[in-house]
Design an enzyme around this catalytic site. Structure first.
Site, PDB file in Angstrom:
ATOM      1  CE  LYS A 251       5.494 -99.949  33.975  1.00 28.41           C
ATOM      2  NZ  LYS A 251       4.120 -99.481  33.780  1.00 28.41           N
ATOM      3  CD  GLU A 300      -3.367 -97.433  37.838  1.00 32.60           C
ATOM      4  OE1 GLU A 300      -3.236 -98.578  37.388  1.00 32.60           O
ATOM      5  OE2 GLU A 300      -2.399 -96.716  38.199  1.00 32.60           O
ATOM      6  N   GLY A 317       2.690 -94.019  31.829  1.00 36.89           N
ATOM      7  CA  GLY A 317       3.262 -92.982  30.991  1.00 36.89           C
ATOM      8  C   GLY A 317       2.787 -91.632  31.471  1.00 36.89           C
ATOM      9  CB  SER A 318       3.450 -89.629  34.041  1.00 37.25           C
ATOM     10  OG  SER A 318       2.748 -90.745  34.512  1.00 37.25           O
ATOM     11  CD  GLU A 344       5.685 -96.389  32.140  1.00 35.86           C
ATOM     12  OE1 GLU A 344       5.267 -96.264  33.309  1.00 35.86           O
ATOM     13  OE2 GLU A 344       6.408 -95.538  31.575  1.00 35.86           O
ATOM     14  CB  ALA A 406      -0.035 -99.411  36.236  1.00 42.35           C
ATOM     15  NE  ARG A 450       0.137 -88.913  40.658  1.00 49.83           N
ATOM     16  CZ  ARG A 450       0.382 -90.020  39.943  1.00 49.83           C
ATOM     17  NH1 ARG A 450       0.755 -91.134  40.570  1.00 49.83           N
ATOM     18  NH2 ARG A 450       0.287 -90.014  38.636  1.00 49.83           N
ATOM     19  N   GLY A 464       5.951 -93.347  42.597  1.00 50.18           N
ATOM     20  CA  GLY A 464       6.768 -94.281  41.837  1.00 50.18           C
ATOM     21  C   GLY A 464       6.673 -94.026  40.350  1.00 50.18           C
ATOM     22  CD  GLU A 479       7.102 -90.186  35.352  1.00 51.55           C
ATOM     23  OE1 GLU A 479       6.151 -90.977  35.533  1.00 51.55           O
ATOM     24  OE2 GLU A 479       7.882 -90.257  34.380  1.00 51.55           O
ATOM     25  CE  LYS A 483       4.112 -90.612  38.025  1.00 49.95           C
ATOM     26  NZ  LYS A 483       4.512 -92.004  37.716  1.00 49.95           N
TER      27      LYS A 483
END
Length: 493
Positions: A251, A300, A317-318, A344, A406, A450, A464, A479, A483
């Protein structure tokens, strides 16, 4: 009353010191006596050792207070300032002004360097230790760049790869209780009278006023543009997927940058107020350096250390939100059962647990990821807790964990060379740890997501996505737009 204490009393009662909105009127009556004692002890210690010593004094404020509003209303032009809130967690808030000492470092060992210097500095200080509310008393606060030498571009001037500040004044609030701390560097040749005047002069500048509001009808044209075209991001995702399918890595997170050019200077205090209202479950922070402010509403947590307990979360994961509750629930259920997103999240959770084990008696995580919903997006989250076996501080734990998959890559070593090559941007403090630590080694650091870097009329926004073998370039680009939606509507007029 001796001369120094008489001068202090006069300072507190001087015109303007107790005027409308002044904070010093809320100080408990024993504060002046305690400050005098701390300064006297620090001056004695500095003269005996021949080197400066930090003196720190904490007091409880009477009544209700808004630390961020006080900081925004009272900050001097160009000085360091810091605000860090999570409103939904018992009204948790921390704000600070000025700098008594700045601890900076760069390179792979920057966390270790800063942790070592902070440990020595706090151990030599004359301070009254406080644990309630958390983050009261002598603390250091600030952040770290994503990369060991990140933030080297002109855009990130003032934001060193590692930068923690011991502030002149800090205010911490939890459950409606607010504490104020004042810190001074005491040199051997200082006098008690001068030190007292400096401390109370700074406190006399503290004012309480509502946060400013954004102009509802701004005049002028706002321009939104990407330094790199959207197609560049899609191509970067496609190249990353190729490498993942070839077995080079599991990843990687790729970010993009968007610029907002405003006709007037962006207002950090006003933006902060809207973010904390809109994202009360997030870490809402602002870090001021010179004429720039790094501001965010991040969902986070990187690490929280409370004694021998450590907490963190694997957030990966979003999916977007919907105003229709039924559709919103459907989106959440789809995310919970998405193989791509669960993979992920699992990659991040495994790495975090593996990293914490050498420091811990035990590490445990939730059996399944849960949904975390914020205003415009929902995430998969895996809470992780550890019982620490070592004396590793919050700074050291943050350094061990950063960068998690992440925000980086798995395996970790691939992040250093692959991410900048694919992204083509300087992340600076984006996706780095932001937070605070105290003299006991406790503290809390979130991940800078963010977010935006504000400097006069220019705002740089960052977002990202985690790329795995099944990632679709167009979907990942979309995505990032979701964000970016946390801040873009506030900054683009």
């Amino acid at each position: 009353m001796d001369g120094a204490r008489r001068s202090a009393a006069n300072e507190l009662s001087a015109p303007g010191a107790t005027g409308h909105g002044s904070v010093v009127t809320s100080l408990e009556t024993s504060f002046e006596r305690g400050l005098h004692g701390a300064l006297t002890a620090a001056l004695r210690k500095a003269r005996a050792s021949g080197v400066p010593v930090i003196a720190s004094r904490t007091a409880v404020l009477a009544g209700a207070h808004d630390p961020t509003a006080i900081a925004v209303a009272s900050r001097r032009q160009g000085e360091h300032w810091f605000c860090f809130e999570q409103p939904d967690r018992q009204g948790s808030a921390l704000a600070a002004l000025g700098s008594v000492r700045v601890l900076e470092a760069s390179g792979e060992d920057r966390f270790v360097q800063v942790a070592r210097r902070w440990r020595a500095l706090s151990a030599s200080a004359v301070a009254d230790w406080s644990e309630d509310p958390p983050a009261s008393g002598l603390i250091a606060l600030g952040g770290f760049a994503f990369a060991p030498d990140g933030g080297g571009s002109a855009a990130w001037e003032g934001f060193a790869p590692a930068s923690l500040v011991v502030p002149e004044v800090s205010l911490s609030r939890r459950d409606g209780h607010t504490a104020l701390t004042v810190n001074l560097e005491v040199a051997p040749d200082d006098t008690l009278a001068d030190l007292t005047r400096r401390a109370l002069g700074r406190l006399g500048e503290l004012r309480s006023a509502p946060l400013p509001l954004l102009d509802p009808a701004p005049t002028g044209v706002y321009r939104v543009q990407s330094p790199m075209p959207p197609s560049h991001y899609e191509e970067a995702v496609a190249r990353a997927v190729q490498r993942i399918r070839a077995g080079e890595l599991e990843k990687v997170v790729l970010a993009r940058e968007v610029e907002v050019h405003a006709p007037v200077a962006h207002a950090p205090g006003a933006v902060f107020g809207l973010l904390r209202d809109e994202f009360p479950s997030c870490y809402v922070f602002a870090v001021g350096r010179g004429d720039a402010t790094f501001i965010a509403a991040s969902p986070e947590l990187l690490v929280r250390r409370e004694g021998q307990r450590a907490s963190t979360v694997a957030l990966a994961g979003s999916v977007g939100r919907s105003a229709d509750p039924a559709v919103d629930d459907h989106l959440g259920e789809r995310l919970l059962h998405s193989d791509k997103d669960r993979e992920e999240n699992a990659i991040v959770a495994r790495r975090i647990a593996r990293t914490l084990r050498p420091y811990s008696v035990w590490v445990t995580s939730a059996p399944e990821p849960v949904l975390v919903r914020v205003a415009n997006i929902q995430h998969l989250a895996m809470p992780i807790r550890a019982q620490l076996a070592s004396a590793a501080s919050a700074i050291e734990l943050a350094g061990a964990l950063h960068p998690t998959p992440a925000v980086g890559a798995e395996p970790r070593e691939r992040a250093a060379s692959l991410i900048p090559a694919l992204e083509g941007i300087d992340r600076g403090w984006y996706s780095g740890p932001i937070g605070w630590t105290d003299a006991s080694g406790d503290g809390e650091f979130c991940v800078a997501l963010r977010c935006a870097l504000l400097r006069a009329q220019l705002a740089r926004l960052y977002a990202g996505c985690g790329i795995v073998r099944d990632s679709d370039p167009a979907a990942e680009l979309a995505e990032t737009e979701v964000k970016l939606g946390a801040l873009l509507p506030l900054l683009a007029g």
